[in-house]
Design a protein around this motif. Sequence first.
Motif, PDB file in Angstrom:
ATOM      1  N   UNK A 219      10.209   4.560  83.022  1.00  0.00           N
ATOM      2  CA  UNK A 219      11.647   4.624  83.238  1.00  0.00           C
ATOM      3  C   UNK A 219      11.989   4.921  84.600  1.00  0.00           C
ATOM      4  N   UNK A 220      11.424   5.506  85.373  1.00  0.00           N
ATOM      5  CA  UNK A 220      11.740   5.761  86.674  1.00  0.00           C
ATOM      6  C   UNK A 220      11.319   4.867  87.751  1.00  0.00           C
ATOM      7  N   UNK A 221       9.992   4.136  87.608  1.00  0.00           N
ATOM      8  CA  UNK A 221       9.410   3.325  88.546  1.00  0.00           C
ATOM      9  C   UNK A 221       9.461   1.998  88.217  1.00  0.00           C
ATOM     10  N   UNK A 222      10.227   1.135  88.937  1.00  0.00           N
ATOM     11  CA  UNK A 222      10.439  -0.370  88.334  1.00  0.00           C
ATOM     12  C   UNK A 222       9.120  -1.094  88.420  1.00  0.00           C
ATOM     13  N   UNK A 223       8.008  -0.282  89.179  1.00  0.00           N
ATOM     14  CA  UNK A 223       6.738  -1.260  89.289  1.00  0.00           C
ATOM     15  C   UNK A 223       5.697  -0.780  88.281  1.00  0.00           C
ATOM     16  N   UNK A 224       6.008  -0.040  87.388  1.00  0.00           N
ATOM     17  CA  UNK A 224       5.200   0.489  86.163  1.00  0.00           C
ATOM     18  C   UNK A 224       5.624  -0.193  84.948  1.00  0.00           C
ATOM     19  N   UNK A 225       4.966  -0.846  84.206  1.00  0.00           N
ATOM     20  CA  UNK A 225       5.198  -1.413  83.147  1.00  0.00           C
ATOM     21  C   UNK A 225       4.348  -0.792  81.819  1.00  0.00           C
ATOM     22  N   UNK A 226       4.582  -0.938  80.629  1.00  0.00           N
ATOM     23  CA  UNK A 226       3.759  -0.608  79.469  1.00  0.00           C
ATOM     24  C   UNK A 226       2.339  -1.107  79.746  1.00  0.00           C
ATOM     25  N   UNK A 227       2.346  -2.380  79.949  1.00  0.00           N
ATOM     26  CA  UNK A 227       1.076  -3.165  80.020  1.00  0.00           C
ATOM     27  C   UNK A 227       0.179  -2.472  81.099  1.00  0.00           C
ATOM     28  N   UNK A 228       0.742  -2.119  82.241  1.00  0.00           N
ATOM     29  CA  UNK A 228       0.136  -1.319  83.122  1.00  0.00           C
ATOM     30  C   UNK A 228      -0.476   0.182  82.715  1.00  0.00           C
ATOM     31  N   UNK A 229       0.111   0.531  82.178  1.00  0.00           N
ATOM     32  CA  UNK A 229      -0.117   1.754  81.321  1.00  0.00           C
ATOM     33  C   UNK A 229      -1.479   1.534  80.571  1.00  0.00           C
ATOM     34  N   UNK A 230      -1.154   0.501  79.514  1.00  0.00           N
ATOM     35  CA  UNK A 230      -2.345   0.261  78.776  1.00  0.00           C
ATOM     36  C   UNK A 230      -3.765  -0.270  79.621  1.00  0.00           C
ATOM     37  N   UNK A 231      -3.433  -0.913  80.607  1.00  0.00           N
ATOM     38  CA  UNK A 231      -4.458  -1.043  81.477  1.00  0.00           C
ATOM     39  C   UNK A 231      -5.210   0.153  81.999  1.00  0.00           C
ATOM     40  N   UNK A 232      -4.568   1.157  82.440  1.00  0.00           N
ATOM     41  CA  UNK A 232      -5.101   2.612  82.938  1.00  0.00           C
ATOM     42  C   UNK A 232      -5.675   3.341  81.713  1.00  0.00           C
ATOM     43  N   UNK A 233      -5.274   2.935  80.479  1.00  0.00           N
ATOM     44  CA  UNK A 233      -5.794   3.810  79.653  1.00  0.00           C
ATOM     45  C   UNK A 233      -7.174   2.983  78.963  1.00  0.00           C
ATOM     46  N   UNK A 234      -7.483   1.848  79.206  1.00  0.00           N
ATOM     47  CA  UNK A 234      -8.433   1.196  78.867  1.00  0.00           C
ATOM     48  C   UNK A 234      -9.455   1.656  80.030  1.00  0.00           C
ATOM     49  N   UNK A 235      -9.308   1.772  81.036  1.00  0.00           N
ATOM     50  CA  UNK A 235     -10.161   2.200  82.244  1.00  0.00           C
ATOM     51  C   UNK A 235     -10.304   3.563  81.866  1.00  0.00           C
ATOM     52  N   UNK A 236      -9.495   4.395  81.355  1.00  0.00           N
ATOM     53  CA  UNK A 236     -10.017   5.984  81.000  1.00  0.00           C
ATOM     54  C   UNK A 236     -10.997   5.707  79.777  1.00  0.00           C
ATOM     55  N   UNK A 237     -10.679   4.894  78.971  1.00  0.00           N
ATOM     56  CA  UNK A 237     -11.710   4.822  77.715  1.00  0.00           C
ATOM     57  C   UNK A 237     -13.033   4.440  78.160  1.00  0.00           C
ATOM     58  N   UNK A 238     -12.899   3.380  78.995  1.00  0.00           N
ATOM     59  CA  UNK A 238     -14.293   2.885  79.760  1.00  0.00           C
ATOM     60  C   UNK A 238     -14.969   4.095  80.547  1.00  0.00           C
ATOM     61  N   UNK A 239     -14.231   4.817  81.304  1.00  0.00           N
ATOM     62  CA  UNK A 239     -14.892   6.089  81.694  1.00  0.00           C
ATOM     63  C   UNK A 239     -15.580   6.926  80.787  1.00  0.00           C
ATOM     64  N   UNK A 240     -14.905   7.185  79.801  1.00  0.00           N
ATOM     65  CA  UNK A 240     -15.163   8.238  78.703  1.00  0.00           C
ATOM     66  C   UNK A 240     -16.786   7.927  78.046  1.00  0.00           C
ATOM     67  N   UNK A 241     -16.790   6.399  77.950  1.00  0.00           N
ATOM     68  CA  UNK A 241     -17.765   5.959  77.092  1.00  0.00           C
ATOM     69  C   UNK A 241     -18.950   5.492  78.041  1.00  0.00           C
ATOM     70  N   UNK A 242     -18.895   5.583  79.489  1.00  0.00           N
ATOM     71  CA  UNK A 242     -19.458   5.330  80.161  1.00  0.00           C
ATOM     72  C   UNK A 242     -21.199   5.760  79.929  1.00  0.00           C
ATOM     73  N   UNK A 243     -21.344   7.318  79.650  1.00  0.00           N
ATOM     74  CA  UNK A 243     -22.754   7.364  79.384  1.00  0.00           C
ATOM     75  C   UNK A 243     -23.266   6.740  78.331  1.00  0.00           C
ATOM     76  N   UNK A 244     -22.434   6.727  77.146  1.00  0.00           N
ATOM     77  CA  UNK A 244     -23.095   6.160  76.194  1.00  0.00           C
ATOM     78  C   UNK A 244     -23.383   4.627  76.391  1.00  0.00           C
TER      79      UNK A 244
END
Length: 1642
Positions: free
Chosen positions: A975-1000
């Motif tokens: 809402x506040x930042x015109x440079x951030x979209x929902x797709x960008x948040x989804x991209x960050x969420x996937x990176x977070x998931x990749x970090x979480x399952x990195x050991x496995x």
Amino acid sequence: MATRRRASKAIELTLEKRGEDYKKKVEAAKTKEKAPPRWPGACKLLLSIVLFLVILSCLGFGKVSVISITQCLAQARFENRTYTRPSHNITIVQSCEDEEPEPIINMILLILMVPYGITLLRCVWVTGCRGVYPWPTWTAVGVGLLASTAEVFALGLFTIEALTTVKSALGILLMNSIYSMQIFFQLVYECYKFVRPHKTGERPPSWKKLLTFLLADCLGIAAFVTIVYFSSMEGNDPEGWWKVPLCVILISTAWSPVIQKLQTSTRNSDWKDAESSQTTTEERHKLGPNEDEDDVMDISKRKDGRLTSSLITSFWKLLLTPAVVTLYVWHYQIGDVSTMWSLSGWNTIAVFHPAFDELLVNIFCSVGAYVLSVFACSICVYYIGFTAPLLCGSIDAILLVYIIPACEVFIPREACEAEESRYVWGIPAAVGLYIAQTIAVWSLVAQSPSGILEKESQIFWLPGYNSIFLEQWLMLSRKTKHSNRKQFVRRAKTIRNACVYVCSTMYHESEEEMEQLLISLRGIANDLEDEANRHFESHIFFDGGCKQGQPSRWALQLMALIDKTMCPPGEVTIFNGQSCEKWDTPYGLQFCWTVGARKMSFNVHLKDNSKVRAKKRWSQVMYMSYVLDYLARYNPLGMSSGAILDDDIDASSPRKGSATFGRSGPHRARLNGSSCWTAEGDGLQYIEVDLSEPVAVTGLVVQGHPHANEWVKSFEIRYLDKSTSARNGETAGLGDRAWRRYGEGPDGDVKTFNITPTSGDDAVRVLLEEPIETRHLRIYPIESQGSRSMRFEILGHHIADNLENTYLLVTDADVKFTPEAAKALLDITARDPAVGAVCARTHPMGSGAVAWYQIFDYAIGHWLNKAANNVLGTVLCCPGCFSVYRAKAVRDGLAEYSTHVTKANEFLIKDMGEDRWFCTLLVESGWKLEYSAVSEDSTFCPETFDEFFKQRRRWLPSTVANLVLVVQKWKTLVTKNSNISRLFILYQLLLLFATLIGPGTCMLLIAGGMSIAYGVDPVISMVLLIITSVGFALLCLKTHQNVQLQIAKILTFAFAVVMAAVTVGTATDIVMGLSNPMVSNTTAGDVVLLPIPISTLYFFLIIAIFIVTALLHPTEIFCLFHGVWYLFCLPSGYLLLTIYSICNLNDRSWGTREGKTSGGSRSWREMWWSFVDGLRGCCGGRTDTAEAADIDQLPAQDEPSSEPTSPTDSEPPEAEQEETIAEEPESETEESSQSPPALPPKTLPPLPPKRRRKVTFDPMGSLPSEPGLGPSVRRIQTQKRWFRRRNKESLARRASRKHSNWRMSYQDTDRVGVEMWLPDKMREKYAQKFLDHGYDDTAFIAGMKESDLEFIGVDKMHRPEILRQIDKLSEYAIDVKVPDTVEEWLDQIGLEQYNDKFVYDAYDVASLVNLEEQQIRENLGIVKTAHVKRMLVAISHLRHPSETDEMIDRVKKVISDNVTSRRMQDLDDDHVKYREYKFWNRVRDAALKQDYGVFNNNVGLKEQLEELRNSWLIVLFVSNALWLTLILTLASQANLQVLDTNPLGLVFLVVFGFILIIQFLAMLVHRAWTVVHMLARIRNLWEKLDTEDNVGQKGQQSRQSARIPDAMPETSRRGFDDAVYQNEAFEEDGENPPVYESVSSF
């Protein structure tokens, strides 16, 4: 008679070359400024020529294609138009006489609609139809719709009807006639300038300009009338003569800059209140998170409505254009409307159609010309790449149609001019229109050059282009000085008036690291090539740099290096009463200099951790608040930088045209200029400055004559009210009543400013009690020394926002950068006001395997991840290593950034990853963070395994915690930042998931590789890996970190061997898979699915992306070779490091740049027994080692430890254990003789097992808590004292004291007994306890920790108060030196009472080195804890001083002898430094006051961290367990295989393969943008030639660019001559005296 010896040249000894002077000469020779190479400029010139030719060709071909396709429509429309074969066989155009007109009309319709469609898609993509982009006003919408309607009707009539009735030459001339109306508008504007006030930055009215436009207008109108007349007479529609004039008027009006400007106005244009942004940081602390001063910093309010307005108008044009074209087709009976919109009318548009080539040429040439025009403006080849094609665009087209052989190639022959009668009027008309076009282009476009990296929004009023009149659209849509004067004035001031504060935090860096930063700062101070003439200041904040007014040894090392690097050639030292100032401040000490050719203000702030909070984050809070709330209020307003033009400076005398005006006119009054303003006459004189807009004036910096003893002693200030609007020439007639006289007295008395300089070059700073809000300022000299000569700078800020055009260049203490790197970052901030911070490409420096791993890790992080974030949305972290922050953005995050930690999650976010958290605050406030690969810096990285793991132990949890925070607040961010979209948040969420399952995932990779390489069952491999991981996790939970790191090293080596085997096996399998296609046994038989396995494709994809990415970074391609080692260490980085980081989540120590612990120097036996204890702890209870390494590892200055430890657990003063404030990336360097000595670890061999105890000493803090006593000690304790204490000193001791100059003076004068030192209420209770443990006086008490107080028996309730008193004591410092006798050594360390014991046992100085703790206690009978500790520390200092030690000793003496410390609080109220003192007091009380951990929630935070660690471990275990279970289960089910891969694994490969492709594509975009930035920064050859002809003038300009520092006192010293700052090669010996030789004689 004595003979006179002839002087001979002294022989130069090789041994003398190690002197400091020789090193300084060599350094000067190395850093000599070289002329920049000319080949980049030549390449840029060649590129600009290519751009000129390509754009010119696109413009010409685009115009010819329109003529050709309309002539094709004329052939199909009119039966009397017959096709005539060309005179030669070379032709592109084909006859359209047999074609139906409807498909050609549809092609013209596509030409009209394609630009609108592209513009609409761009606007939808950028804005996303979200509310963050402001919508235009209803007036703007109405004007836009009317202009769009006029444009569509005019373009349709012109192309469908007008151009089809005339021949090609007439058509091109008619297209150029669009300029006629614009020239008429310009003529009216020139007339209007004579009747309205002149505005600053605008060209004054001129009769020459008026007559020129009048002539051009006459020529243009005459040519236009001629063309219209003959075209109507010779065309197919003589009665339709009105069509062309109507089209020209409509298009010229619709595209008028005034109309386009109206369309960009938004509903919140007046968004900022003039007084809204003048609150201080302290006041902002009181505001809540949602009370941000009426949303002053809402980024959306800073945007105009060009995108949203174009979104509406483009959509309207797309709807209106087909209707208008259909209307024209029906009205003029050009074709059948039903056929036109039928399927056959569109299906006929194909490759074989005669006009299809013209359609493609027009579409691609129009897009190409528009894109390349923006590109040319962005890389600063404006004249060659943009203006020249506009001037020549019509010539090539006209020549093309008038040269019949060439015309026949592109246009039907009958449309080319062939009759001589048409040349009679055609050529003059073409010349007349071209003259008019040249005047219009030159006056509007050529005189408004573009800047570096100008965006499309800064170049054109509206996005998009027009394919029919592309050339005319580019000219009319260009923002110029006439149509957008404010933008050009603001841009010039933004670039020239930029104030950049270089802020660095420092702690315990090595000599090499400190010197690297200082050399970089010296480069900025000597940079004379700054095209923007920016104002730079440097501030270094040194954590723990002093104690009670005494600089620490680390701070003295910095001072010695400053003297080495910053001292100009020819000077003895930079520490003298004239060039150095020393101030006592509320936070510690402050040293100030003016250095370099630019006379840059250079300041070092030494923090006293007993006065203000320690750690890096609080140092950042200090310099952020310092810049925002103090320094930014006294920014220079442009006298020295040239932002204030010469025409804006006027004076009563000398007047313009007089004989003395050139050398002493008012334009010579610029600070540090080579000349000055000198008033003439005896009456009241003044000098007046027009600041171009109302500003808040807060002070002046005044100088006198640069070459004579002439200066002003007193002066008055007068000003006009800010609402008064008048030019300098008009203010003289306002009268004295209009000018207000500045007064500060309570009764309104006029204030007369009295100054007392000592020479004309002395710069005196005068600050105003109350700011003046004015545009016009006058200075009236009252009294003077000699003539009334002045040079000055005006200090102040914008009324609306004092942080306008202010930046912070934050750096680490060990960073290496160049001035070009800093300016490249500032380019981006100047380009886009919505950018809050910019970071650079950081290169790690170091050697060894650990550094190799980080080189590739940094490369991949910047190449792909950071570039992808920058392109897809915003960078999430601009590290403090080397980044530029906009002061406005810092203001938005500082209030929250200065809050304290109350929760465990806050600790991870705030204290473990402060840079990333601060950037998250900026993103949440709406700012965009960018990454520039053009700017590069280098910094030291950890070179040892232990420090690397400790560093990443902080980085990994803080990164994940901030990423979780971003995902949690996604709605707010979107809402506040015109440079951030929902797709960008989804991209960050996937990176977070990749970090979480990195050991496995890493386990699966190893198990699969072992199966392929050696045929090992994946289940067995997985079980072994799980057992290893769980076992390592248990070790991390139960053992000391030293044990954890030792095991991690072993496992890293083992995993590296396994990965090497896995790599070879995988490569072999891939080769075999390529030779044998993959088959799958199904019920239907053998079916070939893919030629190679899907995992192999994924592997090839990764390899290909890495190789291509490295090739696109040619200067960093060597990083790819380190990728092999990175691959081998993959399990260590993704498995072991993750487990280690989470298991030690509750460790609050910083980990790096701390003193060496005992674990690093223990023997292999102790390491083995520690390992055994760890295993026993895993199976049973908690071990002693684990208890010692519990989560309460806190810095001594931040929070006292609550766990009881040994009495000597606190470390010596020289190597205090506290959290580092050093920035990242950082490296732990081995302490050597050239750095301030951290105590080298000492270890005693373990006692025999039967003793059941281990006596081990670690000078960093590990003396035994219950030391065993040997027989001799017991004998000493039970019997009477063998030797009587001497009452008189021996002769030897007296001699040593007389000749010893390395004993601290305060040891003799400031030592206070413990009885006198303790408060009255505690003296009786604790005095004896202090004495029993050897804490006899303050020399021993200094440096005590809470654990020491607990051990000697101080109650918990009394410890905080005693600790506060201890922090006020100066630390006991022992210099590195080898004494002559043991007696002298004991006398130095204050233990002379033990001299008889050493004499009895026949100890000499050489034997002291081997003296250990056990021998001190048992053999010598010295058992008092403080005395043993003091003696062991002193033993560690028994060595010959290194070169660094000698340098520190010299600079310490020089500072003591030459620099006098002054107290800020003792100055007058109107003194500059007194105001700074009041500021620091307010900041300290608001956020920085040290509370000694009394009122914080330490115990609760420890428990919360343990709970947080356990929850993270559970999440990590469960997620990886589920991931492994699903993958292994699906892999075992053959009937569920898809493409010979289990479905979940296939989804994983597809998703993350897609992410990798996204990152790769984003990298390509970022590389293209990097190339643009690199080209824009290359200086054009013609610009270089302009400066080469005036080298002397350039030197004067460089001196004028120097500024007086903001930290300058009221009366400054005489500055160094500019010549000594030039980096010239050293001269003959004797020209420059040695730097330190003369210092030793002081």
